[in-house]
Design an enzyme around this catalytic site. Sequence first.
Site, PDB file in Angstrom:
ATOM      1  N   HIS A   9      30.797  -3.047  18.828  1.00 63.78           N
ATOM      2  CA  HIS A   9      30.790  -1.784  18.071  1.00 63.78           C
ATOM      3  C   HIS A   9      29.458  -1.047  18.194  1.00 63.78           C
ATOM      4  CE1 HIS A   9      28.137  -3.426  14.979  1.00 63.78           C
ATOM      5  NE2 HIS A   9      28.838  -4.540  15.082  1.00 63.78           N
ATOM      6  N   ARG A  58      33.078  -0.532  11.293  1.00 68.16           N
ATOM      7  CA  ARG A  58      32.166  -0.255  12.402  1.00 68.16           C
ATOM      8  C   ARG A  58      32.833  -0.456  13.759  1.00 68.16           C
ATOM      9  NH1 ARG A  58      30.674  -4.889   9.659  1.00 68.16           N
ATOM     10  NH2 ARG A  58      30.235  -6.784  10.866  1.00 68.16           N
ATOM     11  N   GLU A  83      33.982 -10.022  12.638  1.00 67.81           N
ATOM     12  CA  GLU A  83      32.734 -10.743  12.856  1.00 67.81           C
ATOM     13  C   GLU A  83      32.737 -12.073  12.121  1.00 67.81           C
ATOM     14  OE1 GLU A  83      30.487 -11.682  14.599  1.00 67.81           O
ATOM     15  OE2 GLU A  83      28.893 -10.172  14.520  1.00 67.81           O
TER      16      GLU A  83
END
Length: 192
Positions: A9, A58, A83
Site C-alpha cells: 500500500h 490503506r 497486515e
Amino acid sequence: MTTIGLVRHGVTDWNLEGRAQGQHDIPLNEEGIRQARLLGERLAQEHWDYIYTSDLARASRTAEIIAEAMGMKVTGYDARLREKSHGDLDGTTEEERIERWGPNWREIDHGEETLQDVLRRSLSFMKEITVKHPEDRVLVVSHGAWIRATMGELIRDREISKLSNTSICVLQHTEENWSCLLYNCTRHLEAR
C-alpha cells in the site's frame, strides 16, 4: 501459469512516524495517494486481469486508485490479506516501546500474530488464487509484513528485505513452483 503482482500500500502518516500499524485501519496520506496514482499510471500500461486487496483502508484505497487508473474495478476485498497484528505494539513507535517496556521490549510477549498464523492466511489466499485464476495476471494489494512473510515462504532462494510503499513484486506460479520476476520495484516513483 498464474502471475501475481504483490503491491504494498501507499504511505501513511503512521509509516512516516515509525508506528506499527498492524490491523489498525489507518488511511493513506496525500503522499500515499500520489504514490498509488503513479503506480496506477504505470500498471495501466501493462495487462492485469484482476485486483484483490486487503480490506484495511490503506490497502483498499491504494487498490481502488490503481483500479481506476486501469479502467477496472477491485475484484475482491479479503481479510486474509490484512497486515500482521503486532498485538500491544500496534500504534507505538520504537521510542514509546522502550519507554513502556524497556530496552529489551523485543523479548516480551506482546500478543503478536505468529508467522505461522500469517502464513496460514496468506498461503490459503495464494492457493485459492492460483486455482481460481490458473492462466491470469492478478494484482494483490497488501502490507509489508504480509508480503515479506508470503514471499519468504514461496521464494526460498532470495533474501526478502523491507519493502517500499507502493513497490511491486511479481511472482509466477507454474505447477507447484514459484519464481520471482520482479522485486520491490518502485520505478514509477523515480520518474517523478
